[in-house]
Write a protein that holds these residues in place. Structure first.
Motif, PDB file in Angstrom:
ATOM      1  N   LEU A 712       0.819  -1.209   0.000  1.00 26.55           N
ATOM      2  CA  LEU A 712       0.000   0.000   0.000  1.00 26.55           C
ATOM      3  C   LEU A 712       0.855   1.263   0.000  1.00 26.55           C
ATOM      4  O   LEU A 712       0.483   2.280  -0.598  1.00 26.55           O
ATOM      5  CB  LEU A 712      -0.930  -0.009   1.215  1.00 26.55           C
ATOM      6  N   GLN A 713       2.007   1.212   0.652  1.00 24.78           N
ATOM      7  CA  GLN A 713       2.892   2.375   0.626  1.00 24.78           C
ATOM      8  C   GLN A 713       3.389   2.636  -0.794  1.00 24.78           C
ATOM      9  O   GLN A 713       3.480   3.787  -1.222  1.00 24.78           O
ATOM     10  CB  GLN A 713       4.085   2.145   1.563  1.00 24.78           C
ATOM     11  N   GLU A 714       3.717   1.564  -1.517  1.00 25.85           N
ATOM     12  CA  GLU A 714       4.180   1.739  -2.884  1.00 25.85           C
ATOM     13  C   GLU A 714       3.036   2.103  -3.825  1.00 25.85           C
ATOM     14  O   GLU A 714       3.214   2.882  -4.752  1.00 25.85           O
ATOM     15  CB  GLU A 714       4.860   0.455  -3.362  1.00 25.85           C
ATOM     16  N   MET A 715       1.854   1.551  -3.574  1.00 25.72           N
ATOM     17  CA  MET A 715       0.715   1.825  -4.433  1.00 25.72           C
ATOM     18  C   MET A 715       0.180   3.245  -4.241  1.00 25.72           C
ATOM     19  O   MET A 715      -0.290   3.881  -5.171  1.00 25.72           O
ATOM     20  CB  MET A 715      -0.390   0.798  -4.155  1.00 25.72           C
ATOM     21  N   ARG A 716       0.222   3.748  -3.002  1.00 27.86           N
ATOM     22  CA  ARG A 716      -0.318   5.065  -2.651  1.00 27.86           C
ATOM     23  C   ARG A 716      -1.776   5.197  -3.128  1.00 27.86           C
ATOM     24  O   ARG A 716      -2.117   6.070  -3.934  1.00 27.86           O
ATOM     25  CB  ARG A 716       0.539   6.188  -3.233  1.00 27.86           C
ATOM     26  N   PRO A 717      -2.650   4.330  -2.652  1.00 32.68           N
ATOM     27  CA  PRO A 717      -4.042   4.348  -3.137  1.00 32.68           C
ATOM     28  C   PRO A 717      -4.777   5.608  -2.712  1.00 32.68           C
ATOM     29  O   PRO A 717      -4.637   6.067  -1.576  1.00 32.68           O
ATOM     30  CB  PRO A 717      -4.649   3.105  -2.465  1.00 32.68           C
ATOM     31  N   ASP A 718      -5.540   6.167  -3.623  1.00 32.41           N
ATOM     32  CA  ASP A 718      -6.365   7.326  -3.277  1.00 32.41           C
ATOM     33  C   ASP A 718      -7.800   7.150  -3.757  1.00 32.41           C
ATOM     34  O   ASP A 718      -8.585   8.090  -3.746  1.00 32.41           O
ATOM     35  CB  ASP A 718      -5.765   8.608  -3.847  1.00 32.41           C
ATOM     36  N   GLN A 719      -8.129   5.924  -4.204  1.00 30.29           N
ATOM     37  CA  GLN A 719      -9.486   5.602  -4.630  1.00 30.29           C
ATOM     38  C   GLN A 719      -9.898   4.273  -4.004  1.00 30.29           C
ATOM     39  O   GLN A 719      -9.054   3.403  -3.761  1.00 30.29           O
ATOM     40  CB  GLN A 719      -9.589   5.510  -6.162  1.00 30.29           C
ATOM     41  N   PHE A 720     -11.177   4.120  -3.789  1.00 30.41           N
ATOM     42  CA  PHE A 720     -11.689   2.878  -3.213  1.00 30.41           C
ATOM     43  C   PHE A 720     -11.339   1.690  -4.105  1.00 30.41           C
ATOM     44  O   PHE A 720     -11.028   0.596  -3.620  1.00 30.41           O
ATOM     45  CB  PHE A 720     -13.199   2.990  -3.022  1.00 30.41           C
ATOM     46  N   GLU A 721     -11.349   1.905  -5.409  1.00 33.55           N
ATOM     47  CA  GLU A 721     -11.036   0.839  -6.358  1.00 33.55           C
ATOM     48  C   GLU A 721      -9.621   0.308  -6.139  1.00 33.55           C
ATOM     49  O   GLU A 721      -9.358  -0.887  -6.294  1.00 33.55           O
ATOM     50  CB  GLU A 721     -11.184   1.370  -7.788  1.00 33.55           C
ATOM     51  N   HIS A 722      -8.692   1.169  -5.744  1.00 31.91           N
ATOM     52  CA  HIS A 722      -7.313   0.737  -5.513  1.00 31.91           C
ATOM     53  C   HIS A 722      -7.232  -0.213  -4.317  1.00 31.91           C
ATOM     54  O   HIS A 722      -6.458  -1.182  -4.329  1.00 31.91           O
ATOM     55  CB  HIS A 722      -6.421   1.955  -5.262  1.00 31.91           C
ATOM     56  N   ILE A 723      -8.007   0.064  -3.284  1.00 32.36           N
ATOM     57  CA  ILE A 723      -7.994  -0.800  -2.100  1.00 32.36           C
ATOM     58  C   ILE A 723      -8.540  -2.184  -2.458  1.00 32.36           C
ATOM     59  O   ILE A 723      -8.002  -3.214  -2.035  1.00 32.36           O
ATOM     60  CB  ILE A 723      -8.823  -0.179  -0.955  1.00 32.36           C
ATOM     61  N   ILE A 724      -9.602  -2.223  -3.246  1.00 29.74           N
ATOM     62  CA  ILE A 724     -10.175  -3.512  -3.668  1.00 29.74           C
ATOM     63  C   ILE A 724      -9.132  -4.313  -4.445  1.00 29.74           C
ATOM     64  O   ILE A 724      -8.943  -5.509  -4.219  1.00 29.74           O
ATOM     65  CB  ILE A 724     -11.432  -3.292  -4.529  1.00 29.74           C
ATOM     66  N   ALA A 725      -8.434  -3.631  -5.362  1.00 28.80           N
ATOM     67  CA  ALA A 725      -7.430  -4.318  -6.173  1.00 28.80           C
ATOM     68  C   ALA A 725      -6.290  -4.835  -5.303  1.00 28.80           C
ATOM     69  O   ALA A 725      -5.794  -5.950  -5.510  1.00 28.80           O
ATOM     70  CB  ALA A 725      -6.900  -3.380  -7.251  1.00 28.80           C
ATOM     71  N   ALA A 726      -5.856  -4.043  -4.328  1.00 26.78           N
ATOM     72  CA  ALA A 726      -4.752  -4.459  -3.459  1.00 26.78           C
ATOM     73  C   ALA A 726      -5.125  -5.720  -2.694  1.00 26.78           C
ATOM     74  O   ALA A 726      -4.324  -6.657  -2.573  1.00 26.78           O
ATOM     75  CB  ALA A 726      -4.392  -3.340  -2.492  1.00 26.78           C
ATOM     76  N   ILE A 727      -6.352  -5.779  -2.169  1.00 23.36           N
ATOM     77  CA  ILE A 727      -6.800  -6.958  -1.426  1.00 23.36           C
ATOM     78  C   ILE A 727      -6.883  -8.175  -2.343  1.00 23.36           C
ATOM     79  O   ILE A 727      -6.540  -9.294  -1.956  1.00 23.36           O
ATOM     80  CB  ILE A 727      -8.162  -6.666  -0.761  1.00 23.36           C
ATOM     81  N   SER A 728      -7.320  -7.959  -3.592  1.00 23.36           N
ATOM     82  CA  SER A 728      -7.461  -9.074  -4.531  1.00 23.36           C
ATOM     83  C   SER A 728      -6.113  -9.582  -5.023  1.00 23.36           C
ATOM     84  O   SER A 728      -5.936 -10.782  -5.237  1.00 23.36           O
ATOM     85  CB  SER A 728      -8.317  -8.627  -5.724  1.00 23.36           C
ATOM     86  N   LEU A 729      -5.161  -8.667  -5.210  1.00 25.24           N
ATOM     87  CA  LEU A 729      -3.859  -9.054  -5.743  1.00 25.24           C
ATOM     88  C   LEU A 729      -2.936  -9.618  -4.673  1.00 25.24           C
ATOM     89  O   LEU A 729      -2.039 -10.402  -4.980  1.00 25.24           O
ATOM     90  CB  LEU A 729      -3.173  -7.848  -6.396  1.00 25.24           C
ATOM     91  N   TYR A 730      -3.154  -9.200  -3.414  1.00 30.95           N
ATOM     92  CA  TYR A 730      -2.221  -9.615  -2.365  1.00 30.95           C
ATOM     93  C   TYR A 730      -2.571 -11.014  -1.869  1.00 30.95           C
ATOM     94  O   TYR A 730      -3.073 -11.207  -0.766  1.00 30.95           O
ATOM     95  CB  TYR A 730      -2.232  -8.620  -1.208  1.00 30.95           C
ATOM     96  N   ARG A 731      -2.305 -11.989  -2.720  1.00 25.41           N
ATOM     97  CA  ARG A 731      -2.502 -13.393  -2.403  1.00 25.41           C
ATOM     98  C   ARG A 731      -1.440 -14.190  -3.145  1.00 25.41           C
ATOM     99  O   ARG A 731      -0.917 -13.719  -4.163  1.00 25.41           O
ATOM    100  CB  ARG A 731      -3.897 -13.869  -2.846  1.00 25.41           C
ATOM    101  N   PRO A 732      -1.089 -15.387  -2.656  1.00 28.20           N
ATOM    102  CA  PRO A 732      -0.116 -16.201  -3.380  1.00 28.20           C
ATOM    103  C   PRO A 732      -0.562 -16.411  -4.817  1.00 28.20           C
ATOM    104  O   PRO A 732      -1.698 -16.789  -5.079  1.00 28.20           O
ATOM    105  CB  PRO A 732      -0.128 -17.528  -2.608  1.00 28.20           C
ATOM    106  N   GLY A 733       0.310 -16.141  -5.754  1.00 24.13           N
ATOM    107  CA  GLY A 733      -0.041 -16.228  -7.170  1.00 24.13           C
ATOM    108  C   GLY A 733      -0.115 -14.845  -7.773  1.00 24.13           C
ATOM    109  O   GLY A 733       0.830 -14.375  -8.406  1.00 24.13           O
ATOM    110  N   PRO A 734      -1.236 -14.120  -7.571  1.00 25.60           N
ATOM    111  CA  PRO A 734      -1.366 -12.793  -8.176  1.00 25.60           C
ATOM    112  C   PRO A 734      -0.389 -11.766  -7.642  1.00 25.60           C
ATOM    113  O   PRO A 734      -0.250 -10.702  -8.225  1.00 25.60           O
ATOM    114  CB  PRO A 734      -2.807 -12.384  -7.822  1.00 25.60           C
ATOM    115  N   MET A 735       0.294 -12.060  -6.507  1.00 24.91           N
ATOM    116  CA  MET A 735       1.203 -11.080  -5.918  1.00 24.91           C
ATOM    117  C   MET A 735       2.238 -10.587  -6.925  1.00 24.91           C
ATOM    118  O   MET A 735       2.676  -9.443  -6.866  1.00 24.91           O
ATOM    119  CB  MET A 735       1.907 -11.669  -4.700  1.00 24.91           C
ATOM    120  N   GLU A 736       2.634 -11.459  -7.865  1.00 28.79           N
ATOM    121  CA  GLU A 736       3.695 -11.055  -8.782  1.00 28.79           C
ATOM    122  C   GLU A 736       3.219  -9.994  -9.783  1.00 28.79           C
ATOM    123  O   GLU A 736       4.039  -9.361 -10.455  1.00 28.79           O
ATOM    124  CB  GLU A 736       4.245 -12.255  -9.521  1.00 28.79           C
ATOM    125  N   TYR A 737       1.900  -9.779  -9.873  1.00 29.51           N
ATOM    126  CA  TYR A 737       1.393  -8.747 -10.772  1.00 29.51           C
ATOM    127  C   TYR A 737       1.261  -7.389 -10.087  1.00 29.51           C
ATOM    128  O   TYR A 737       0.903  -6.404 -10.722  1.00 29.51           O
ATOM    129  CB  TYR A 737       0.030  -9.171 -11.353  1.00 29.51           C
TER     130      TYR A 737
END
Length: 916
Positions: A712-737
């Motif tokens: 989240l520090q690197e992403m610097r989210p400022d929209q609700f959509e960014h938080i949703i994406a961070a939660i979805s991507l931060y899992r084994p597998g998608p983390m590399e994207y």
């Protein structure tokens, strides 16, 4: 008025919502027989989360607070094409969960509500102990045998396999050897184990499902057999238990609802109560803001404070705290504190590039190597509570409760490590480790690897030779006969007869051939033996997997491969009956500069007309070749098997294929844990490594370095959509994207699509398919699938069955072509669907948790005193979390006072500071 009419009236009263969509969903709900389920959830009067947030009707009824965004929701996904009752999980404040269960029983009747039974079976160790108790074998003997059975959570081992299966014995060599030895040598133990083998896996006891409740229209006894409460307590609201397990309950059509207790909701409720008492502002789950409001600058700035709180990384109490290490942890030849100071200095001098890059050792399980990797960042994490973990050899490391260690069951937080069962991976030849004195358990002030005692204890043992214990030690050290060569020098040894004779023999043999030494027949036999030994099956290394990722012959495959990854993938293809050609063709590529490059894909599968490239580590040249290949040979289908896909293959075929990966480094070992103790608060630091080596060696232990906070520090989210994406991507597998997503988000990398039709579907995630809903919308909007068919397609493709993949590929491509898309683009889009379906996340799940994430950040940003007090109230019995929260209070300048008989309440309370 029946239940369906009530639902229709409620939805029609929500004029601000999409009535067309509501009507369509209501029709599907009625057609699929889900009216009672939705009415029951609405009638409970509670707000839930998770699966049901994908449905607009659920939002209209107040079952969920997260609005299902129209851009991403294929309509009717939740209620269409159902073959079983939807599984709705509802989260409630954990301290009020019992109230809802009581309400449910009062509403529908005690005879129509029941808990669900679960059955516990006898594991290997439990079978040994139960049989030993029945046979009246001494407890110490039974315990000794039981401890020989591996007990790794998530990786059970059967007794019969351990005793009689060679493959299992290779996996657990030490345990299998010890158990087999005692099995053969002791008749009593043999009888014990033979009986335990017969009982292992049998049902031992019945218990109750933690959250599941069955609700029926008639007394449940008419549908299923019943059981008394398994805990023997019939004072609770539910006084009966269904004797069918949850799979059978669902298969016969009974409605199962999971009432889950979520502590975060209790924390938010308590914080809102404190806010209302102190500030007069009434907030709840429905009114705490979480979305930006650019049309209202005041309201937008109010919400933006929550996003700034997340961006700052000060997320204690919002996200799971990322682990850190104490400042005296050794990273190579320096402490992590010294490393931080050096990194900070180099940053200020802009001297971190090239040869001046800092490096540390990372563990690569694909190649079985511990090798140097680049340090990309070193951060100071503040003063935090730390715990000291000590291994069986007295080596220790200090870390926060949430730092991850590599155990035999994977990456585990320090707080979740079981000292009696878990073993940690440890680098054997670590240059600097922190050790404890074997006598007083104090930390040694030396990095000498063979040191065992601190200076004080060593002085007591050696400084006074007159002491009896010192005399004994000196005497023992002098035991043994003198060495045969004691006192000999090169000159004096030359006079001995055997040296003189050896010199004469060596001189006589100098320059002679084998034939001259041994005669023609013996020389020929000897030469044949050497030739066969070093070039054929008598070679000790013949057929063995190589010790690293380098090339080698595999006897079971019958051909050469260049890495263990390729060998394992070849075995998977063999298991799937997919004939392949290995490195069958070399393609000529032309770079932009006009240079010629040669590219040879690893595998070609004729039946699928597909090329496969195995890439655990994507170097720059390989990335360029693959990009040029896709551009210049666009009619060739190429699949990249990266770490994510390879890990999925390992998980799916782990018991069906003989795997060479993961490989643990030869210079590492598994160590048991002696103790884990709290040592107080210290300055803490953490390191970020270059992926995919997202770990490093600290004090000899393999520890993890990545976390949601840093993302989240690197992403610097400022929209609700960014938080949703961070939660979805931060899992084994998608983390590399995540890196690609962040680069595209900040404009550092262009966003590309195979076809313009993808843009409205993927533009919010910068061209990267993240959610299941996106895949389904591509199927409906591009290929003409119905919503129910799209969901079935997604599930079928995600199971990776070749037959289903080819079946849906034909339907998808033909449908897209009929709608005006060229076939090449349609095939590329389907290839993406095939790839992303393996890890696509349900956006509705992530959206619901993202709401809570931003809302808790909002409470902490605007009302830190009230929020932290609520955290301490709810988590007061968690000894690992309370020190973290108290430290956070101090960081924010909030005093935490000790208990006071004249002023304290039953729990943590807020008290005005007279000084302020």
């Amino acid at each position: 008025m029946d239940k369906f009419q009530i639902l229709c009236e409620i939805c029609q009263s929500r004029a601000e919502l999409d009535q067309t969509r509501l009507t369509a969903e209501l029709e599907e709900i009625q057609k699929n027989g889900l009216t009672d389920q939705f009415y029951d959830l609405y009638n409970s009067g509670h707000t839930g989360t998770q699966n049901n947030v994908n449905c607009l009707v659920a939002y209209a009824l107040g079952i969920t607070t997260a609005y299902p965004e129209g851009d991403f929701q294929p309509r009717l996904r939740y209620v269409s094409a159902r073959v079983s009752m939807p599984d709705i999980d509802i989260d409630f404040p954990d301290d009020r969960r019992h109230e809802l269960i009581e309400y449910t029983v009062q509403k529908y009747g005690a005879d129509k509500c029941a808990a669900i039974i679960t059955f516990g079976s006898l594991g290997a160790r439990a079978a040994v102990r139960d049989v030993g108790r029945a046979m009246d074998i001494p407890l110490s003997d039974v315990d000794r045998v039981a401890r020989l059975v591996p007990n790794v959570p998530g990786k059970p081992v059967r007794l019969d396999k351990l005793l009689f299966d060679d493959h299992t014995a290779q996996e657990w060599p030490a345990e299998a050897a010890d158990l087999r030895q005692v099995y053969k040598s002791d008749a009593i133990v043999r009888n014990l184990l033979d009986t335990a083998i017969k009982l292992e896996g049998q049902t031992r006891h019945a218990s109750t499902h933690a959250a599941g409740v069955v609700i029926s229209d008639r007394p449940i006894v008419e549908y299923a057999p019943l059981h008394r409460p398994t805990k023997g307590d019939e004072s609770g609201p539910i006084q009966q238990v269904v004797q069918f397990d949850m799979n059978i309950v669902e298969s016969i059509g009974l409605l199962k609802v999971d009432f889950l207790g979520l502590a975060t909701l209790s924390i938010m409720r308590r914080a809102c109560e404190h806010i209302e008492q102190r500030h007069g502002r009434r907030l709840d789950l429905n009114t705490i803001p979480y979305e930006r409001r650019p049309e209202d600058s005041v309201a937008d700035a109010d919400v933006m404070a929550a996003y700034k709180q997340i961006q700052s990384g000060n997320t204690v109490g919002i996200f799971q705290v990322e682990g850190c290490l104490s400042g005296d942890t050794n990273i190579g030849h320096r402490t992590i504190k010294e490393l931080f100071e050096d990194f900070t200095r180099r940053q200020s001098e802009a001297s971190i590039s090239g040869r001046k890059r800092l490096k540390a050792v990372s563990c690569y399980l694909d190649s079985g190597k511990l090798t140097f990797n680049e340090i990309t960042n070193v951060v100071y994490s503040g003063i935090k509570p730390v715990y000291r973990l000590v291994n069986e050899d007295g080596q220790w490391i200090k870390a926060t409760a949430d730092h991850y260690f590599l155990t035999q069951r994977g990456w585990v937080r320090l707080a979740d490590i079981d000292p009696t069962a878990d073993k940690l991976l440890f680098k054997s030849n670590t240059s600097r480790t922190s050790q404890l004195c074997i006598d007083c358990d104090q930390s040694l002030k030396t990095n000498y690897k063979r040191a065992q005692r601190c200076k004080s204890c060593a002085a007591h043992l050696t400084s006074n030779p007159s002491r009896p214990e010192v005399k004994i030690r000196i005497s023992e050290s002098r035991k043994g006969s003198p060495a045969w060569n004691k006192g000999l020098t090169a000159e004096t040894a030359a006079d001995t007869a055997w040296i003189q004779n050896l010199a004469k023999y060596n001189e006589s043999q100098r320059g002679l051939t084998y034939e001259e030494r041994f005669g023609p027949e013996r020389a020929a036999s000897f030469k044949a033996f050497l030739s066969e030994r070093w070039s054929g099956k008598k070679n000790p290394m013949y057929g063995r997997p190589p010790g690293n990722r380098k090339k080698g012959y595999r006897e079971d495959l019958g051909h050469f491969v260049r890495s263990t990854w390729e060998a394992d993938l070849a075995r998977v293809l063999r298991y799937l009956n997919l004939e392949y050609l290995y490195e069958s063709k070399t393609f000529e590529l032309i770079t932009k500069e006009g240079q010629t490059l040669n590219y040879t894909p690893d595998f070609y599968i004729p039946v699928l007309d597909t090329w496969i490239e195995v890439k655990g580590w994507m170097d720059q040249l390989s990335a360029e070749k693959i990009s040029l290949f896709k551009e210049q040979y666009s009619d060739h289908k190429l699949i990249i098997v990266d770490q994510t896909l390879f890990a999925e293959f390992q998980h799916q075929y782990k018991n069906l294929v003989e795997w060479e990966c993961p490989r643990f480094p030869s210079n590492s070992r598994w160590v048991s844990i002696r103790s884990i103790d709290y040592v107080g608060e210290e300055e803490t630091y953490d390191i970020q490594m270059r992926p995919p080596g997202n770990n490093f060696v600290a004090n000899g232990f393999i520890v993890h370095n990545s976390g949601m906070r840093r993302t989240l520090q690197e992403m610097r989210p400022d929209q609700f959509e960014h938080i949703i994406a961070a939660i979805s991507l931060y899992r084994p597998g998608p983390m590399e994207y995540i890196p690609a997503y962040i680069r595209r988000m900040h404009g550092e990398e262009p966003v590309t699509y195979h076809h313009k039709a993808q843009q409205p579907i993927l533009e919010n995630t910068y061209g990267i398919a993240v959610y299941q809903e996106q895949l389904m919308r591509m199927a409906t909007d591009i290929a003409g699938y119905s919503p129910g068919e799209a969901d079935l397609m997604r599930r079928a493709v995600s199971k990776k069955k070749a037959k289903d993949i080819e079946y849906h590929k034909g339907i998808f491509v033909d449908g897209a072509v009929k709608r005006g898309m060229d076939r090449e683009s349609a095939e590329k889009i389907y290839a993406d669907i095939e790839f992303f379906a393996r890890y696509g996340f349900n956006k509705s799940h992530a959206a619901d948790y993202a709401v809570i994430t931003v809302q808790t950040a909002y409470l902490k940003a605007h009302y830190p005193v009230e929020y932290l007090c609520a955290l301490l109230e709810v988590e007061f019995d968690d000894s690992a979390k309370v020190p973290v929260f108290i430290t956070e209070c101090r960081r924010l300048g909030i005093a935490v006072l000790p208990p006071d008989i004249n002023g304290s309440g039953a729990k943590f309370t807020i008290e005005l500071n007279p000084a302020n």
